[in-house]
Design a protein around this motif. Structure first.
Motif: not given
Length: 684
Positions: A187-214
């Motif tokens: 997190r301090e280095q501003g990086r993400m790994d391959m599992e973060d790709v899935l975790l962050l995508t899931a987070g965006v879809l779960a937290e933003d209904e407009r993104v999920a709907a699109q």
């Protein structure tokens, strides 16, 4: 002109056609090995497009490897559906994340790292923890498992204990701290790994209904291949993509679940109808890949076990019988395989259609050597050649340095002991590590070098040139010969690396207990995964399947190994070790294993020197090493601690209680009190 719906359906067998015609979900397809699952699901998608049920840009086909996704896209193009998206979970998620992240967070997406290792190094340094490359790789693998399994650092210790997870020699709480520090550094280095790709995508879809709907407007129809390999994280992301809808077709085979250690969970496939009411379940059982002989062996392997899946039905003409062959040692086994490969080549079989499959990478060296000796080119899939592996290169360099410096073994020791001491300085131990992963792989490579040294010394005792210098020269020769580039050759691969591939002729080698199932597979679930690994290996063969094992590692060693327990229902009488007769007293004149007359030297152990033994060879060696240390501490002869016969009985019966230990001949109340706890700990 794209094929019509009728053309698409006419090319399928009845079960495949049922898959293709069931266009509305939920659908579960249990597809046995070689039954044409990719054909069925690509024709299903193409039929849905051709019939107007699917808009091609609204279909997302998901699989697990870029190779499989590419093959699916190529087939869909040929079937008239070129605009259908076929991607891996990570590719599909990354595409969405790159588009939506700046809109949702107003910042650049964290940088995707190619490897976790540099961040793990930073985490270990922060914790002032000493690591080596093998431990770093094992920690990176464990971090990946924890993330795909939704295990947080605070929960890791409890979950690891429940699931039997371990990393090298680290305690679970140390691993948990590394996982936490890894996330902080990343997190301090501003990086993400391959599992973060899935975790962050899931987070965006779960937290933003407009993104999920699109996203849900974009994709209305989902197909997921290899569903037995889905992890908890991938399952959660798929649920977010669906958003409560059930237009989902999943395809997989519980019998080919071989990645549980990496987070795969076949329960998602098995329990799919329970989660999705009204599921249509279809079984693909017609095997087009293998002969009836190969299919029959694969079915028998799983029959009546916890790994039972669909019952395959062979569609090819009859072929040669599966062969089962025991060998006195690994050198003889490899030499025999090389000879049989040469015979296949002479009969017209392309080398690219021949594979030698084994459980662990370290087993490749014997086959590299045997094929080189027979002037047969080979390629290694999924791993470096033996002498290219970092731990082997470093070991040979150290041994060469010891030879050139004139290093001498300690008084009473041999040059082979000097080899052991040199490798011990790198981390080799007489006892294999219990953990899986890079630490275990590295130990296996070193152990292979120790075995080579022992075999080389044995040859020297029979009149060959001996000594450390000669041994290092021999290693250099092997490395030079085995590193010659090849354009086409026999494939050498582990069972895991062979998943999804197939060849005309397949040799499954090294199938002795302790190697398959591997020694660290202790739980029933772990042992069943080893059985499925063998099933995957068997079902790679189209025409010829040869199964073999070795009773000893090196020529001249005691024949203590037994064929894998998984082979029990498969072995013909001609290949089966002779069953043990009734127990005979020590000093008997006939072998307790085969009944043959014994030489005077053999009578003390009541069995022929080349007969397989009924006990756990690895455990027996650990017991002997423990006895040697105990005898040295007490300054007594080793047999005064316990006789070989008693240790053999312990290794065979594997007692878990003092009462069970006391029932073994040679263990009386006095010795139970003195040594009992140590013996039980060794057994466990």
């Amino acid at each position: 002109m794209p094929p019509s719906s009728d053309d698409l359906l006419s090319a399928l067998d009845p079960e495949q056609r049922e898959v293709a015609e069931t266009l509305r979900g939920p659908v579960r397809v249990l597809a046995g090995a070689g039954t044409g699952k990719t054909r069925a699901i690509t024709h299903r998608i193409a039929h849905g497009v051709a019939s107007g049920v699917y808009v091609p840009t609204e279909v997302l086909a998901v699989t697990f490897t870029t190779r499989a996704a590419g093959e699916m896209r190529a087939r869909l193009r040929r079937l008239g559906a070129p605009t259908v998206q076929a991607r891996t979970f990570h590719s599909a998620a990354l595409r969405q994340l790159r588009y939506f992240w700046p809109h949702v967070h107003g910042t650049e997406l964290p940088t995707l790292v190619e490897s976790k290792i540099p961040i793990v190094v930073g985490a270990a340094r922060q914790l002032r923890m000493r690591t080596d490359q093998a431990m770093l790789r094992d920690l990176a693998s464990e971090i990946e498992w924890a993330k795909v399994s939704n295990v947080r650092p605070d929960d890791y210790v409890e979950v690891a204990a429940a699931r039997g997870r371990s990393v090298a020699q680290l305690e679970a709480d140390q691993v948990a701290r590394v996982i936490g520090a890894y996330e902080d550094v990343k997190r301090e280095q501003g990086r993400m790994d391959m599992e973060d790709v899935l975790l962050l995508t899931a987070g965006v879809l779960a937290e933003d209904e407009r993104v999920a709907a699109q996203v849900r407007r974009q994709y209305k129809w989902f197909v997921v291949d290899e569903f037995q390999d889905v992890s908890p994280l991938q399952s959660a992301l798929l649920d977010l993509w669906l958003g409560g809808r059930d237009e989902l077709c999943v395809v997989g085979d519980p019998a080919q679940t071989i990645y549980s250690f990496a987070g795969a969970n076949a329960d998602y496939l098995r329990d799919f109808p329970r989660k999705h009411a009204g599921t249509t379940s279809i079984e693909l059982v017609r095997n087009y890949r293998s002969t009836p002989q190969v299919v029959g062996a694969a079915n028998t392997l799983l029959a009546g076990t916890g790994s039972t899946s669909v019952q395959l039905r062979a569609q090819r003409p009859a072929g040669a019988a599966v062969t089962y062959t025991g060998h006195p040692d690994e050198v003889a086994e490899a030499t025999d395989v090389a000879g049989r490969v040469a015979a296949l080549r002479s009969a017209g079989r392309p080398l690219s259609e021949i594979a030698v499959l084994f459980r662990i990478n370290a087993q490749s060296e014997a086959y590299e050597e045997a094929l080189t000796e027979a002037k047969i080119p080979y390629v290694i899939r999924g791993a470096a050649r033996f002498f290219d592996r970092p731990e082997v290169r470093e070991a040979v360099t150290r041994l060469r340095g010891a030879a050139r410096s004139g290093a001498q073994a300690a008084d009473g020791d041999t040059w082979v002991d000097l080899v052991r001491d040199t490798l011990a300085g790198m981390g080799w131990t007489t006892e294999a590590p219990t953990a899986r992963g890079q630490t275990r792989d590295r130990w296996e490579s070193w152990q292979a070098l120790v075995s080579q040294a022992e075999a080389f010394a044995g040859e020297a005792a029979s009149g060959g040139d001996g000594g450390l210098n000669a041994f290092v020269d021999d290693l250099d020769r092997r490395a030079a010969e085995q590193h010659a580039p090849v354009a086409e050759g026999v494939t050498l691969a582990t069972f895991h690396a062979a998943k999804g591939l197939e060849w005309d002729s397949v040799f499954l080698v090294g199938l002795q207990d302790g190697t398959l199932p591997i020694t660290y597979a202790q739980t029933p679930a772990a042992i069943e995964e080893e059985r499925r690994l063998l099933y995957v290996g068997m079902t790679r063969a189209r025409v010829d399947l040869a199964v073999s094992w070795a009773a000893a590692r090196n020529p001249g060693q005691a024949a203590r190994r037994k064929p894998s327990r998984f082979l029990d229902p498969l072995l013909p009488d001609s290949a089966r070790p002779v069953a043990r007769g009734k127990a005979r007293a020590k000093g008997a004149r006939t072998c307790v294993e085969c009944g043959k007359p014994l030489s005077t030297a053999e009578r003390t152990r009541s069995r022929c020197s080349d007969c397989p033994v009924p006990y756990d060879e690895a455990l027996f060696e650990r017991l002997r090493e423990w006895r040697k240390q105990r005898a040295a501490e007490e300054e007594i002869a080793a047999f005064m601690v316990f006789s070989n016969a008693t240790l053999e009985a312990v290794a065979e019966r594997r007692p878990t209680t003092p009462k069970a230990l006391l029932a073994i001949s040679g263990v009386g109340p006095e010795k139970l009190e003195k040594y009992g706890q140590e013996l039980l700990e060794l057994v466990s």
